[in-house]
Scaffold this motif. Structure first.
Motif, PDB file in Angstrom:
ATOM      1  N   GLY A 269       0.825  -1.210   0.000  1.00  0.00           N
ATOM      2  CA  GLY A 269       0.000   0.000   0.000  1.00  0.00           C
ATOM      3  C   GLY A 269       0.854   1.253   0.000  1.00  0.00           C
ATOM      4  O   GLY A 269       0.569   2.217  -0.724  1.00  0.00           O
ATOM      5  N   THR A 270       1.927   1.252   0.791  1.00  0.00           N
ATOM      6  CA  THR A 270       2.781   2.449   0.827  1.00  0.00           C
ATOM      7  C   THR A 270       3.474   2.657  -0.522  1.00  0.00           C
ATOM      8  O   THR A 270       3.679   3.792  -0.958  1.00  0.00           O
ATOM      9  CB  THR A 270       3.852   2.384   1.943  1.00  0.00           C
ATOM     10  N   LYS A 271       3.831   1.568  -1.193  1.00  0.00           N
ATOM     11  CA  LYS A 271       4.525   1.708  -2.477  1.00  0.00           C
ATOM     12  C   LYS A 271       3.560   2.130  -3.584  1.00  0.00           C
ATOM     13  O   LYS A 271       3.959   2.790  -4.544  1.00  0.00           O
ATOM     14  CB  LYS A 271       5.269   0.414  -2.816  1.00  0.00           C
ATOM     15  N   SER A 272       2.264   1.753  -3.440  1.00  0.00           N
ATOM     16  CA  SER A 272       1.251   2.285  -4.362  1.00  0.00           C
ATOM     17  C   SER A 272       1.084   3.781  -4.134  1.00  0.00           C
ATOM     18  O   SER A 272       0.888   4.547  -5.084  1.00  0.00           O
ATOM     19  CB  SER A 272      -0.086   1.572  -4.154  1.00  0.00           C
ATOM     20  N   ALA A 273       1.170   4.196  -2.881  1.00  0.00           N
ATOM     21  CA  ALA A 273       1.083   5.631  -2.585  1.00  0.00           C
ATOM     22  C   ALA A 273       2.252   6.378  -3.225  1.00  0.00           C
ATOM     23  O   ALA A 273       2.078   7.476  -3.763  1.00  0.00           O
ATOM     24  CB  ALA A 273       1.076   5.856  -1.070  1.00  0.00           C
ATOM     25  N   VAL A 274       3.439   5.794  -3.190  1.00  0.00           N
ATOM     26  CA  VAL A 274       4.601   6.429  -3.838  1.00  0.00           C
ATOM     27  C   VAL A 274       4.332   6.614  -5.328  1.00  0.00           C
ATOM     28  O   VAL A 274       4.606   7.667  -5.906  1.00  0.00           O
ATOM     29  CB  VAL A 274       5.881   5.583  -3.604  1.00  0.00           C
ATOM     30  N   ASP A 275       3.755   5.585  -5.936  1.00  0.00           N
ATOM     31  CA  ASP A 275       3.402   5.654  -7.355  1.00  0.00           C
ATOM     32  C   ASP A 275       2.447   6.822  -7.612  1.00  0.00           C
ATOM     33  O   ASP A 275       2.672   7.650  -8.507  1.00  0.00           O
ATOM     34  CB  ASP A 275       2.774   4.304  -7.734  1.00  0.00           C
ATOM     35  N   ARG A 276       1.383   6.939  -6.849  1.00  0.00           N
ATOM     36  CA  ARG A 276       0.375   7.995  -7.081  1.00  0.00           C
ATOM     37  C   ARG A 276       0.953   9.382  -6.793  1.00  0.00           C
ATOM     38  O   ARG A 276       0.677  10.341  -7.507  1.00  0.00           O
ATOM     39  CB  ARG A 276      -0.872   7.755  -6.215  1.00  0.00           C
ATOM     40  N   MET A 277       1.763   9.502  -5.725  1.00  0.00           N
ATOM     41  CA  MET A 277       2.371  10.802  -5.418  1.00  0.00           C
ATOM     42  C   MET A 277       3.274  11.245  -6.566  1.00  0.00           C
ATOM     43  O   MET A 277       3.363  12.440  -6.882  1.00  0.00           O
ATOM     44  CB  MET A 277       3.179  10.728  -4.126  1.00  0.00           C
ATOM     45  N   THR A 278       3.943  10.275  -7.192  1.00  0.00           N
ATOM     46  CA  THR A 278       4.821  10.581  -8.326  1.00  0.00           C
ATOM     47  C   THR A 278       4.040  11.276  -9.431  1.00  0.00           C
ATOM     48  O   THR A 278       4.479  12.299  -9.990  1.00  0.00           O
ATOM     49  CB  THR A 278       5.434   9.266  -8.874  1.00  0.00           C
ATOM     50  N   ARG A 279       2.863  10.714  -9.759  1.00  0.00           N
ATOM     51  CA  ARG A 279       2.069  11.253 -10.881  1.00  0.00           C
ATOM     52  C   ARG A 279       1.600  12.681 -10.570  1.00  0.00           C
ATOM     53  O   ARG A 279       1.666  13.567 -11.415  1.00  0.00           O
ATOM     54  CB  ARG A 279       0.841  10.376 -11.156  1.00  0.00           C
ATOM     55  N   VAL A 280       1.092  12.877  -9.355  1.00  0.00           N
ATOM     56  CA  VAL A 280       0.559  14.202  -9.010  1.00  0.00           C
ATOM     57  C   VAL A 280       1.689  15.230  -8.927  1.00  0.00           C
ATOM     58  O   VAL A 280       1.544  16.375  -9.378  1.00  0.00           O
ATOM     59  CB  VAL A 280      -0.246  14.143  -7.689  1.00  0.00           C
ATOM     60  N   ALA A 281       2.830  14.827  -8.384  1.00  0.00           N
ATOM     61  CA  ALA A 281       3.970  15.748  -8.299  1.00  0.00           C
ATOM     62  C   ALA A 281       4.426  16.166  -9.697  1.00  0.00           C
ATOM     63  O   ALA A 281       4.729  17.340  -9.948  1.00  0.00           O
ATOM     64  CB  ALA A 281       5.114  15.099  -7.527  1.00  0.00           C
ATOM     65  N   ALA A 282       4.461  15.204 -10.639  1.00  0.00           N
ATOM     66  CA  ALA A 282       4.855  15.531 -12.017  1.00  0.00           C
ATOM     67  C   ALA A 282       3.852  16.508 -12.626  1.00  0.00           C
ATOM     68  O   ALA A 282       4.229  17.473 -13.317  1.00  0.00           O
ATOM     69  CB  ALA A 282       4.945  14.264 -12.861  1.00  0.00           C
ATOM     70  N   MET A 283       2.561  16.267 -12.360  1.00  0.00           N
ATOM     71  CA  MET A 283       1.499  17.133 -12.887  1.00  0.00           C
ATOM     72  C   MET A 283       1.644  18.560 -12.336  1.00  0.00           C
ATOM     73  O   MET A 283       1.606  19.537 -13.091  1.00  0.00           O
ATOM     74  CB  MET A 283       0.146  16.521 -12.497  1.00  0.00           C
ATOM     75  N   GLU A 284       1.807  18.680 -11.022  1.00  0.00           N
ATOM     76  CA  GLU A 284       1.951  20.013 -10.416  1.00  0.00           C
ATOM     77  C   GLU A 284       3.210  20.710 -10.927  1.00  0.00           C
ATOM     78  O   GLU A 284       3.191  21.912 -11.236  1.00  0.00           O
ATOM     79  CB  GLU A 284       2.005  19.899  -8.884  1.00  0.00           C
ATOM     80  N   SER A 285       4.305  19.958 -11.014  1.00  0.00           N
ATOM     81  CA  SER A 285       5.567  20.546 -11.478  1.00  0.00           C
ATOM     82  C   SER A 285       5.400  21.126 -12.877  1.00  0.00           C
ATOM     83  O   SER A 285       5.886  22.224 -13.182  1.00  0.00           O
ATOM     84  CB  SER A 285       6.672  19.487 -11.459  1.00  0.00           C
ATOM     85  N   GLY A 286       4.678  20.388 -13.733  1.00  0.00           N
ATOM     86  CA  GLY A 286       4.443  20.870 -15.091  1.00  0.00           C
ATOM     87  C   GLY A 286       3.547  22.091 -15.112  1.00  0.00           C
ATOM     88  O   GLY A 286       3.868  23.113 -15.742  1.00  0.00           O
TER      89      GLY A 286
END
Ligand code: NAD
Length: 261
Positions: A157-174
């Motif tokens: 579950g924590t590693k799935s959270a890392v996956d999802r945080m990655t996507r949102v962080a990339a989106m915000e950064s862009g």
């Protein structure tokens, strides 16, 4: 071959295991590397990389620690271009036996620790930050975020959270023009302290007859027909750190010999 000369990389959990291999490979490609780890053996690991690298003691769950680790990197090594959020822990248990304290520990290091890394990495690398040149953040998720394994429900579950945080962080950064790419990798099983420990745990929890049997089951699922090696993960991180991956953003890349497909 990939040249990271002039780049500065911060690797959490870089004292041993996958993080050590990533630090070694980034340094080998020419980057200056700061190893950030709670384990002070990280100082020896950093020294073994040669001149121009450093170690800072960091517990990734400590926000003040992040501020000083990032500042030390910019001050001592001259910037921050690459952040590898690699520090993580795994405490095996059947879901019927799982202890609240162990759940909290994994949430803390794997989710809070990665979130704080994203926060302070992005703040430092965005145009108004202390490093201010954009760059690349690589989060270390796991094949456990892509397929089910017994004994590691909370970790998965924590590693799935890392996956999802990655996507949102990339989106915000862009959207906010930070110029920072954010990606993650899903490593397959590698026999580090953590990986070997997991095989032992799966046997002692009665899921397999022996650690060797647990490893055999993993290899059976893997088209490449072997476990992962530290260098397999380190090479993927060097690629994601470099301009060779310049149009890869918000991605999760399996580095698992096909196990998770
Ligand atoms: P490891 O246990 O060998 O090393 C982990 C490192 O992280 C250690 O140096 C440790 O001191 C450090 N660390 C732990 N808690 C920390 C904290 N709070 N602050 C700072 N540093 C901390 O593990 P590893 O196998 O090298 O795993 C590295 C990463 O790869 C982890 O995120 C892990 O979940 C992930 N991963 C490992 C495997 C595997 O099979 N080994 C597979 C998939 C993903």
């Amino acid at each position: 071959s990939i040249d990271l000369t002039g780049r500065v990389a911060l690797v959490t959990g870089g004292a041993q295991g996958l993080g050590e291999g990533m630090a070694r490979a980034l340094a080998g490609a020419g980057a200056r590397v700061m190893i950030a780890d709670v384990n002070e053996a990280g100082a020896d690991t950093a020294a073994s990389l040669g001149e121009g690298h450093g170690y800072v003691r960091l517990d990734v769950t400590d926000e003040a620690g992040w501020e000083s680790a990032v500042a030390a990197t910019v001050d001592q090594l001259g910037g921050l271009d690459v952040l590898v959020n690699n520090a993580g822990i795994e405490i095996s248990s059947l879901i019927t036996e799982v202890e609240p304290d162990d759940i909290r520990k994994m949430l803390d290091v794997n989710i809070l620790g990665t979130a704080l890394g994203l926060k302070h990495g992005l703040r430092t690398m965005r145009p108004d930050g202390a490093a201010g040149k954009g760059g690349s953040i690589i989060n270390i998720s796991s094949v456990a975020a892509t397929i089910a394994f017994p004994a590691i429900s909370i970790y998965s579950g924590t590693k799935s959270a890392v996956d999802r945080m990655t996507r949102v962080a990339a989106m915000e950064s862009g959207k906010l023009g930070y110029g920072v790419r954010v990606n993650c990798i899903y490593p397959g099983l590698v026999p580090t302290a953590m990986g070997a420990g997991l095989a032992n745990d799966m046997a002692s929890l009665g899921l397999y007859g022996s650690p060797e049997e647990a490893v055999g089951a993993v290899i059976e699922l893997t088209p490449s027909g072997r476990l992962g090696e530290v260098e397999d993960m380190a090479d993927a991180v060097v690629f994601l750190a470099s301009d060779a991956s310049r149009f890869i953003n918000g991605a999760g890349i399996p580095v698992d010999g096909g196990m998770g497909m």
